[in-house]
Design an enzyme around this catalytic site. Sequence first.
Site, PDB file in Angstrom:
ATOM      1  N   GLU A 137       0.822  -1.218   0.000  1.00 38.19           N
ATOM      2  CA  GLU A 137       0.000   0.000   0.000  1.00 38.19           C
ATOM      3  C   GLU A 137       0.855   1.267   0.000  1.00 38.19           C
ATOM      4  OE1 GLU A 137      -1.874   1.123   3.709  1.00 38.19           O
ATOM      5  OE2 GLU A 137      -3.659   1.808   2.647  1.00 38.19           O
TER       6      GLU A 137
ATOM      7  N   GLN B  45      -9.453   1.351  -0.351  1.00 37.29           N
ATOM      8  CA  GLN B  45      -9.851   1.922   0.947  1.00 37.29           C
ATOM      9  C   GLN B  45     -10.223   3.386   0.741  1.00 37.29           C
ATOM     10  OE1 GLN B  45      -6.248   0.882   3.120  1.00 37.29           O
ATOM     11  NE2 GLN B  45      -7.399  -0.592   4.367  1.00 37.29           N
TER      12      GLN B  45
ATOM     13  N   GLU C  74     -11.851   2.962   6.013  1.00 35.39           N
ATOM     14  CA  GLU C  74     -10.737   3.132   6.943  1.00 35.39           C
ATOM     15  C   GLU C  74     -10.667   4.591   7.380  1.00 35.39           C
ATOM     16  OE1 GLU C  74      -6.723   2.617   5.423  1.00 35.39           O
ATOM     17  OE2 GLU C  74      -6.155   1.547   7.230  1.00 35.39           O
TER      18      GLU C  74
ATOM     19  N   ASP D   8      -5.401   2.865  -1.514  1.00 40.37           N
ATOM     20  CA  ASP D   8      -6.141   3.658  -0.529  1.00 40.37           C
ATOM     21  C   ASP D   8      -6.334   5.054  -1.129  1.00 40.37           C
ATOM     22  OD1 ASP D   8      -6.830   5.338   1.625  1.00 40.37           O
ATOM     23  OD2 ASP D   8      -5.895   3.961   3.056  1.00 40.37           O
TER      24      ASP D   8
HETATM   25  O1  LIG Z   1      -2.802   3.318   7.148  1.00 42.81           O
HETATM   26  C1  LIG Z   1      -3.398   2.745   6.246  1.00 42.81           C
HETATM   27  O2  LIG Z   1      -3.882   3.364   5.293  1.00 42.81           O
HETATM   28  C2  LIG Z   1      -3.584   1.284   6.260  1.00 42.81           C
HETATM   29  O3  LIG Z   1      -4.213   0.770   5.380  1.00 42.81           O
HETATM   30  C3  LIG Z   1      -3.047   0.459   7.354  1.00 42.81           C
HETATM   31  O4  LIG Z   1      -3.053  -0.888   6.975  1.00 42.81           O
HETATM   32  C4  LIG Z   1      -1.684   0.779   7.798  1.00 42.81           C
HETATM   33  O5  LIG Z   1      -0.885   0.773   6.694  1.00 42.81           O
HETATM   34 MG   LIG Z   2      -5.073   2.206   4.059  1.00 45.26          MG
END
Ligand SMILES: O=C(O)C(=O)[C@@H](O)CO
Ligand SMILES: [Mg+2]
Length: 270
Positions: free
Chosen positions: A143, A206, A246, A178
């Site tokens: 990520e 995410q 998240e 993300d």
């Molecule tokens: O912080 C984030 O964004 C995440 O997805 C966690 O898994 C820490 O890397």
């Molecule tokens: Mg993340």
Amino acid sequence: MPRFAANLSMLYPELAFLDRFDAAAKDGFEGVEYLFPYDFPAAEIAARLQANGLQQVLFNAPPGHWEAGERGLACLPGRENEFREGIARALDYAAALDCPRVHVMAGLMPSGLSREMLEATYIHNLRWAAGEARKTGRDLLIEPINTRDMPGFFLNRQDHAHAIVAAVGEPHLKVQMDLYHCQIVEGDVAMKVREYLPTGRVGHLQIAGVPTRNEPDMGELYHPYLFGVIDEVSAACGWDGWVGCEYRPARGAVVNGTTDGLGWLRALRG
Ligand SMILES: O=C(O)C(=O)[C@@H](O)CO
Ligand SMILES: [Mg+2]
């Protein structure tokens, strides 16, 4: 509408970790993700998943000494044995929790070492780890994370992550995209979803509001538009992953704070 998973490291902060499974199911989530399961026996977590009809969709491999500030071992020369032990442990938990994917954090760049050396270590470690994951039929994810939240983190950009996946050359290594980090580092998020989802190399998405990392109906990104793009691209290319929620509920660790903040999801559900 995308499939949303509740991130139990951030949502329901007023509840004990094991009670968050119940809360997520009551709010209609069918999948959960979180940072680390290792403080609990896998059987105890599996029982919570089963009791609530939840799927475990993602968790993280051991990151080194988290409390001491470490954020992964994958790019760190000299920590290879510990890295391998962590991957083995994560894959054991993944089997017990029937979890198809594990996030492997890159680590913080140590001073005095060249980027080239860290990159070579990263690729070498990931190639071994993805081979182990392949034997169990699971995916490992890397990520890109923004350096405002995590100063010194090695992997920050989508193009770098995809270049690493290509260099490793293992189909069981994918990218955890993300959109919160992507917006902070790169922007142009909708076009990046259009670019990367069809590659088959994105294992998980995410979301969070930017810049405060609260609910996705707060901040500078307009998520209803992005969800439409994800739906459209998914339908065209067959992407069937999860979108992890998240974010930190803006109402904080108060009773029903997470549930009250899920208006954005209730609106989507109609
Ligand atoms: O912080 C984030 O964004 C995440 O997805 C966690 O898994 C820490 O890397
Ligand atoms: Mg993340």
